[in-house]
Design a protein around this motif. Structure first.
Motif, PDB file in Angstrom:
ATOM      1  N   THR A 178       0.864  -1.182   0.000  1.00 10.05           N
ATOM      2  CA  THR A 178       0.000   0.000   0.000  1.00 10.05           C
ATOM      3  C   THR A 178       0.898   1.228   0.000  1.00 10.05           C
ATOM      4  O   THR A 178       1.681   1.430   0.924  1.00 10.05           O
ATOM      5  CB  THR A 178      -0.919   0.025   1.233  1.00 10.05           C
ATOM      6  OG1 THR A 178      -1.777  -1.120   1.204  1.00 10.05           O
ATOM      7  CG2 THR A 178      -1.775   1.283   1.240  1.00 10.05           C
TER       8      THR A 178
ATOM      9  N   GLU B 182      -6.757   0.486  -6.815  1.00  8.56           N
ATOM     10  CA  GLU B 182      -6.180  -0.843  -6.636  1.00  8.56           C
ATOM     11  C   GLU B 182      -5.777  -1.423  -7.989  1.00  8.56           C
ATOM     12  O   GLU B 182      -6.514  -1.299  -8.970  1.00  8.56           O
ATOM     13  CB  GLU B 182      -7.182  -1.789  -5.955  1.00  8.56           C
ATOM     14  CG  GLU B 182      -7.586  -1.330  -4.559  1.00  8.56           C
ATOM     15  CD  GLU B 182      -8.685  -2.203  -3.961  1.00  8.56           C
ATOM     16  OE1 GLU B 182      -9.032  -3.236  -4.583  1.00  8.56           O
ATOM     17  OE2 GLU B 182      -9.204  -1.851  -2.894  1.00  8.56           O
TER      18      GLU B 182
ATOM     19  N   ARG C 183      -0.318  -7.553  -5.831  1.00 11.54           N
ATOM     20  CA  ARG C 183      -1.339  -6.509  -5.722  1.00 11.54           C
ATOM     21  C   ARG C 183      -0.708  -5.245  -5.150  1.00 11.54           C
ATOM     22  O   ARG C 183       0.265  -5.306  -4.394  1.00 11.54           O
ATOM     23  CB  ARG C 183      -2.518  -6.939  -4.831  1.00 11.54           C
ATOM     24  CG  ARG C 183      -3.271  -8.158  -5.310  1.00 11.54           C
ATOM     25  CD  ARG C 183      -4.485  -8.430  -4.435  1.00 11.54           C
ATOM     26  NE  ARG C 183      -5.482  -7.385  -4.543  1.00 11.54           N
ATOM     27  CZ  ARG C 183      -6.458  -7.377  -5.460  1.00 11.54           C
ATOM     28  NH1 ARG C 183      -6.520  -8.340  -6.362  1.00 11.54           N
ATOM     29  NH2 ARG C 183      -7.350  -6.410  -5.484  1.00 11.54           N
TER      30      ARG C 183
ATOM     31  N   THR D  97      -1.982  -1.091  -3.772  1.00 12.62           N
ATOM     32  CA  THR D  97      -3.025  -0.096  -3.521  1.00 12.62           C
ATOM     33  C   THR D  97      -2.374   1.272  -3.415  1.00 12.62           C
ATOM     34  O   THR D  97      -1.387   1.437  -2.685  1.00 12.62           O
ATOM     35  CB  THR D  97      -3.785  -0.412  -2.222  1.00 12.62           C
ATOM     36  OG1 THR D  97      -4.413  -1.694  -2.329  1.00 12.62           O
ATOM     37  CG2 THR D  97      -4.843   0.656  -1.938  1.00 12.62           C
TER      38      THR D  97
END
Length: 491
Positions: A27, A193, A209, A211
């Motif tokens: 993140t 995202e 992933r 964010t």
């Protein structure tokens, strides 16, 4: 013919995932939320922060050291007269929706960029492109109306990433590119995202992933970082907190260079700033070091022209506009403003602008210039200042690389119109020899410094905070980007 085929290693230097990575997600926080997600139709750098190299790719691309390497083009040939560029595209590249990326997409992208109705913020960089021809599925030829020595550099900008006609209608809210990450979701006002694209043509990134979290308030940024809610903050907005992060073993502070010339941008088309003496007075009223110390807690390099100090062709022209309030008052009186005047100072959200603006206002007040400060959100700033030219003064950091050419655009938002400078830029564009280009760039720096087009403040430092264990996060910012392609967590 001049044939260029850069080393394959440079072209494909993307970090592989560690065998036993502790984590595969991240993140990352940033201060500004993008107005949309199409880097080819707006000037907001926050768009590139999210999309550059992650979602979208161009024919060429920037590395962290500012070098330009192959992107979707694996090689190119340049004709001896510099008027023809023939690009060979990579095989097996597809967009995130599964459609193939080929020469027709390159043609569509560049013709869309150059169209009369285009809103591309850097359209002027590509105007030398006269025709785009598809020779076959993986070969495209660009014919120029004049030599353009910076073409490969310009094609690396986020403004020239390759898009597809099949998905361009929804590009602002559902961007579909060829990059190693695909768009997943955008919760406006909070986050974007992205996820690893399994069909990527190159080596897969370590992260699965990511964010992007939007935190505009410096106090909230500090609290979120200390609480562990975010893993990294690009361009941390509260430099006074950096020593605390440096002393905390949970974090690492990355200090690097940027392409961000921070300026007191001046509306040259609006009285009284259409008078050279007034602009000169403005420059002498400014104490750069006080602004750097007060707004940036010492992080920043004073500049006297619109050029990055780390560039080999940089000239230190700060003495040309040294802090001299007495000289500023004399120039104002000579220009017919012995009692000063009042103007607007419209500030976008970044801390360097809001905090710097208060200091600049106090410095101008000392020489008789009163400012009416208005704090604008980014979309408002783009509409009123950048597009509407409805301002007297503003503070903004121009983070585009090697962008002194904007001073050759009379309709640009600070409305500077100098035919001699415009001719110099045309000569620069037609010049490829490095020593000659450096000499021309130095001449360009002198012209805008001596015309006092803007108040040149400081080169923005890159000050990011990351959790210990994060590897591959860019310390430098050669372009506006949070490139996650080489980021991973240590084992």
């Amino acid at each position: 013919m001049i044939r260029t085929r850069p080393a394959l290693a440079a072209a494909l230097a993307l970090a592989a995932a560690p065998a036993f990575a502790q984590r595969a997600d991240i993140t990352v926080a940033m201060q500004l939320e993008p107005p949309h997600l199409d880097p080819t139709s707006a000037a907001a750098g926050a768009i590139d922060n999210v999309t550059y190299a992650n979602i979208f790719e161009g024919l060429t691309r920037f590395r962290e050291d500012g070098s330009v390497v192959p992107g979707l083009a694996e090689s190119w040939e340049i004709s001896d007269d510099g008027l023809t560029y023939t690009f060979t595209l990579r095989e097996g590249v597809s967009f995130h929706d599964g459609t193939a990326m080929d020469a027709e997409d390159v043609k569509f992208t560049l013709e869309r960029l150059l169209a009369d109705e285009s809103t591309n913020a850097q359209k002027a960089l590509y105007e030398a492109i006269e025709t785009v021809e598809v020779l076959d599925a993986l070969t495209v030829r660009l014919t120029l109306s004049r030599p353009e020595g910076s073409l490969l550099f310009n094609l690396a900008w986020g403004d020239a990433v390759i898009v597809a006609p099949e998905s361009v209608a929804d590009i602002k809210t559902n961007p579909v590119g060829t990059g190693p990450f695909r768009f997943v979701d955008w919760v406006q006002g909070d986050r974007v995202e992205i996820a690893r694209h399994d069909g990527y043509w190159g080596e897969a990134p370590a992260l699965e992933r990511a964010t992007f979290k939007f935190i505009s308030d410096p106090t909230a940024a500090f609290a979120a970082m200390m609480a562990g809610d975010i893993d990294a903050f690009q361009a941390f907005p509260a430099p006074e907190n950096l020593p605390q992060f440096e002393a905390d073993p949970r974090f690492e502070v990355l200090i690097g260079s940027t392409e961000g010339e921070t300026i007191l941008s001046t509306n040259n088309g609006q009285p009284p700033f259409d008078d050279l003496r007034v602009r000169q007075a403005l420059a002498h009223a400014i104490d750069r070091q006080e602004i750097i110390d007060g707004a940036m807690f010492g992080y920043g390099t004073p500049i006297g022209t619109h050029f990055a100090p780390h560039h080999p062709a940089y000239l230190d022209l700060t003495d040309n506009s040294a802090h001299d309030p007495e000289r500023a008052r004399a120039l104002l009186a000579e220009a017919g403003y012995p009692d000063g005047f009042t103007t607007t100072l419209k500030l976008p959200p970044p801390s360097y602008a809001r905090r710097g603006g208060e200091i600049v206002a106090a410095q101008l007040r000392e020489v008789g210039i009163e400012t009416e400060i208005t704090n604008l959100e980014w979309a408002q700033w783009l509409e009123e200042v950048f597009r509407g030219k409805d301002y007297g003064l503003t503070i903004v950091s121009h983070t585009e690389p090697l962008d002194i050419g904007i001073y050759a655009r009379p309709d640009y938002y600070f409305q500077y119109d100098n035919p001699d400078f415009q001719a110099l830029m045309e000569e620069l564009n037609a010049t490829t020899e490095p020593a000659l280009r450096a000499a021309l760039l130095k001449d360009a720096q002198r012209i805008i410094a001596e015309d006092f087009v803007n108040g040149y403040l400081f080169q923005l430092a890159s000050t990011s905070v990351v959790k210990a264990g994060i590897e591959g996060f860019w310390a430098n910012a050669p372009t506006q980007a949070i490139d996650l392609t080489g980021v991973s967590w240590a084992e």
